[in-house]
Write an enzyme that holds these catalytic residues in place. Structure first.
Site, short mmCIF file in Angstrom:
data_model
loop_
_atom_site.label_atom_id
_atom_site.label_comp_id
_atom_site.label_asym_id
_atom_site.label_seq_id
_atom_site.Cartn_x
_atom_site.Cartn_y
_atom_site.Cartn_z
N THR A 76 -2.45 4.33 -3.94
CA THR A 76 -1.15 3.67 -3.80
C THR A 76 -1.33 2.39 -2.96
O THR A 76 -1.42 2.44 -1.73
CB THR A 76 -0.15 4.61 -3.11
OG1 THR A 76 -0.83 5.34 -2.09
CG2 THR A 76 0.41 5.61 -4.08
N GLY A 77 -1.37 1.29 -3.66
CA GLY A 77 -1.77 0.03 -3.06
C GLY A 77 -1.00 -0.38 -1.83
O GLY A 77 -1.55 -0.93 -0.88
N ASP A 105 -3.29 -3.61 -3.18
CA ASP A 105 -4.37 -3.76 -2.21
C ASP A 105 -5.65 -4.33 -2.80
O ASP A 105 -6.47 -4.91 -2.08
CB ASP A 105 -4.70 -2.40 -1.59
CG ASP A 105 -5.16 -1.39 -2.64
OD1 ASP A 105 -4.48 -1.27 -3.69
OD2 ASP A 105 -6.20 -0.74 -2.42
N THR A 132 -7.76 2.12 -10.71
CA THR A 132 -8.40 0.93 -10.21
C THR A 132 -9.86 1.21 -10.47
O THR A 132 -10.24 2.36 -10.61
CB THR A 132 -8.14 0.78 -8.70
OG1 THR A 132 -6.76 0.48 -8.49
CG2 THR A 132 -8.95 -0.32 -8.06
N THR A 153 -9.06 3.00 -4.14
CA THR A 153 -8.17 3.24 -5.28
C THR A 153 -7.02 4.13 -4.81
O THR A 153 -7.25 5.12 -4.12
CB THR A 153 -8.89 3.93 -6.45
OG1 THR A 153 -7.90 4.37 -7.40
CG2 THR A 153 -9.75 5.10 -6.02
N1 GLY Z 1 -4.59 0.36 -5.82
C1 GLY Z 1 -4.24 -0.50 -6.87
C2 GLY Z 1 -2.86 -0.97 -6.79
O1 GLY Z 1 -2.03 -0.36 -6.13
O2 GLY Z 1 -2.56 -1.97 -7.40
#
Ligand code: GLY
Length: 321
Positions: free
Chosen positions: A232-233, A210, A179, A230
């Site tokens: 694990t969304g 996220d 990200t 940035t």
């Molecule tokens: N943090 C970016 C996503 O999980 O899409």
């Protein structure tokens, strides 16, 4: 004292010295240095934090090294779905787009949503139509594709095929992250944050993380802090990570350092998440913690030389982490 400052990130993940060639490392350092220098110049010239984070993220989207805009990862079906958000700490105005594939710079579309619509988040075709009505360029989604990202998708697809018997196969860490984002405090004392992403390699079509969610992957409030995340969304969404930092500062009286450490090193890992964030408070203090092996990052105070970091150790002089 000059407080104006900008920080950027280009994603967190399993980024180790051992896994990085000297040539690739130099390419990342050069890109981060160039982009942070441009953001710093904008602030030095009296530009707003909102303009500085917009331009920094636009430049990160244009750089194929990072998972946003050109260089975005692929969905399971081999397509691209991009998300972005921007937030203005002066007013708590926010704009975001999700699941777009034909807008060259999603962050400019998010900025247009902030400035030219009564809404906060537009998705898919509706977001694209809105962007084109607001003079943004339409592009062929192939613009975002790179051979490296395609190879990553093939690796993960193959891996999943092998792991299907074991149910809910975990994605390889290398493919989870990525990200880009920027946070800034300008000379007038205003905060802003911006975040943009291609999401996760091999994500299901329609999945949104996220990054385009104000309070999850992006947040700015002049009262305390600007944050761009940035990682694990899904976990950053469940913890409302960016807003949680503001809340810990406002309601629990934590410092920026304490609040960011609490979220990144305790609350995110407890739910199985990994990643990091960049944050600047309204005094110009910076925090850039991450719980993964590395995070592409840089910051520059107006009047000082920029600092770039990649790995956990502080060899490039990162302030925190
Ligand atoms: N943090 C970016 C996503 O999980 O899409």
């Amino acid at each position: 004292m000059e407080k104006a400052v900008i920080a950027i990130h280009g994603g967190a993940g399993a980024i180790t010295r051992a896994s990085m060639s000297a040539e690739r490392e130099q390419a990342y350092i050069a890109a981060l240095s160039e982009i942070i220098t441009q953001g710093q110049a904008l602030l030095a010239a009296g530009g707003s934090a909102l303009d500085a984070v917009t331009e920094a993220v636009r430049l990160l989207e244009e750089c194929p090294l990072f998972n946003a805009g050109v260089g975005s990862v692929f969905t399971h079906q081999g397509t691209h779905e991009l998300d972005a958000c921007i937030m203005d700490g002066r007013s708590l105005d926010a704009g975001a787009v999700a699941g777009v594939s034909r807008i060259r710079n999603p962050i400019l579309a998010a900025r247009a949503v902030l400035e030219s619509s009564p809404h906060v988040l537009l998705i898919g075709e509706g977001a694209e139509t809105f962007a084109f009505e607001n003079a943004l360029d339409a592009v062929n989604p192939a613009l975002f594709s790179t051979p490296e990202r395609w190879a990553q998708l093939q690796q993960v697809r193959d891996g999943e095929a092998l792991l299907l018997d074991h149910d809910a196969p975990p994605l390889d860490e290398r493919h989870k992250m990525g990200t880009v984002g920027a946070v800034a405090l300008d000379r007038a004392g205003n905060l802003a944050a911006a975040t943009s992403t291609g999401g996760m390699t091999n994500k299901r079509v329609g999945r949104v993380g996220d990054s385009p969610i104000p309070g999850a992957g992006c947040y700015a409030n002049n009262a305390n802090v600007a944050v761009s995340c940035t990682g694990t969304g899904e976990v950053f969404m469940r913890t409302l990570a960016a807003y949680d930092i503001a809340a810990l500062m406002e309601y629990a009286g934590l410092s920026l350092q304490q609040a960011t450490e609490r979220v990144v090193m305790e609350k995110i890992p407890v739910l199985g998440g990994s990643g990091g964030l960049i944050a600047v408070d309204n005094e110009g203090n910076l925090a850039m913690p991450f719980n993964s092996e590395g995070m592409y990052r840089a910051f520059a105070r107006v009047g000082d030389a920029p600092t770039v970091g990649i790995y956990r150790e502080r060899t490039e002089g990162g302030e925190h982490g």
